[in-house]
Design an enzyme around this catalytic site. Sequence first.
Site, mmCIF file in Angstrom:
data_model
loop_
_atom_site.group_PDB
_atom_site.id
_atom_site.type_symbol
_atom_site.label_atom_id
_atom_site.label_comp_id
_atom_site.label_asym_id
_atom_site.label_seq_id
_atom_site.Cartn_x
_atom_site.Cartn_y
_atom_site.Cartn_z
ATOM 1 N N SER A 185 70.917 3.906 48.847
ATOM 2 C CA SER A 185 70.050 3.314 47.821
ATOM 3 C C SER A 185 68.707 4.024 47.751
ATOM 4 C CB SER A 185 69.857 1.821 48.099
ATOM 5 O OG SER A 185 69.170 1.613 49.323
ATOM 6 N N ARG B 64 67.729 5.586 44.153
ATOM 7 C CA ARG B 64 66.609 4.947 43.459
ATOM 8 C C ARG B 64 65.551 5.978 43.071
ATOM 9 N NH1 ARG B 64 65.585 1.756 47.035
ATOM 10 N NH2 ARG B 64 66.513 -0.176 46.263
ATOM 11 N N ASN C 90 65.132 7.219 38.970
ATOM 12 C CA ASN C 90 63.905 6.959 38.222
ATOM 13 C C ASN C 90 63.220 8.240 37.771
ATOM 14 O OD1 ASN C 90 62.984 3.907 38.199
ATOM 15 N ND2 ASN C 90 63.984 4.244 40.172
#
Length: 285
Positions: free
Chosen positions: A221, A225, A229
């Site tokens: 994760s 992440r 982004n």
Amino acid sequence: MAAEEVTLSSHIQHHLTNAKMCSTDAGIEFNKACADSGFWTWHVDTLAWSIGLGLIFLWIFRGAAKKAHTGVPGKFQCFIEMIVEYVGDNVRDTYHGKSKLIAPLALTIFVWVFLMNLMDLIPVDFLPAFAGWVGETAFGMDSHDVYMKIVPTTDLNMTAGLAIGVFLLMIGYSIRIKGIGGFLAELTLHPFSTKNKLAMVFLIPCNLLLELISLIAKPFSLALRLFGNLYAGEMIFILIGAVGLMQLPLHFIWAAFHILVIWLQAFVFMMLTIVYLSMASSDNH
């Protein structure tokens, strides 16, 4: 219309392609020749920019440390002290163990990731176009065959590398605090446990599966992440760059909003790293 779609597609593809280097039977190859080279392909632009920005971070903070004094600090020293204090406060509030490594690690992660993210604010065509010009004038290359991605955190290899580093630290801290036996017990005796030894034999594989999934999900994760982004933000910059001369006003409008994402993703990566290491250092599951 079809030609415009191809042009836009090639524009996007060019900006999303890393400069590659690999070793083949013919020797050292670059870019398109590395398409089938497999795992051992080096993204030289990601490596160059990330290492360069890391050295800039070290140079700036080392210079500030050497010039620091107990008198009235200058603006530069105040700025650096604010960053160090900000990171230190978050470490004290989040990490509940004792380690001299966590605060410097958190500071390094926050500033380094922030600097890599900050490259997203440079107009998307500027440095790649300059690299194409250098390749064409100095080396006789076709400028369209010269690639350069200047935002290391838009490369999943970079974010995965950072996450793997955090993952190894988590394992190391768990073993250091709890011992190998305690670490293995944490993986096999939780979350389901019973005093019935026969029942526990059947519960151990279930516990191991659940704990391994939980353990592996943390770095997974972390990597996705940060990558997701920044990649999304870079894609918007690339699309803005496709409009030609009008890109700068639009670039600055999006950049004003994207500054928050740049800071926030560096902060989230740092905080999750501290949280994960605090959990790994805790004696209680």
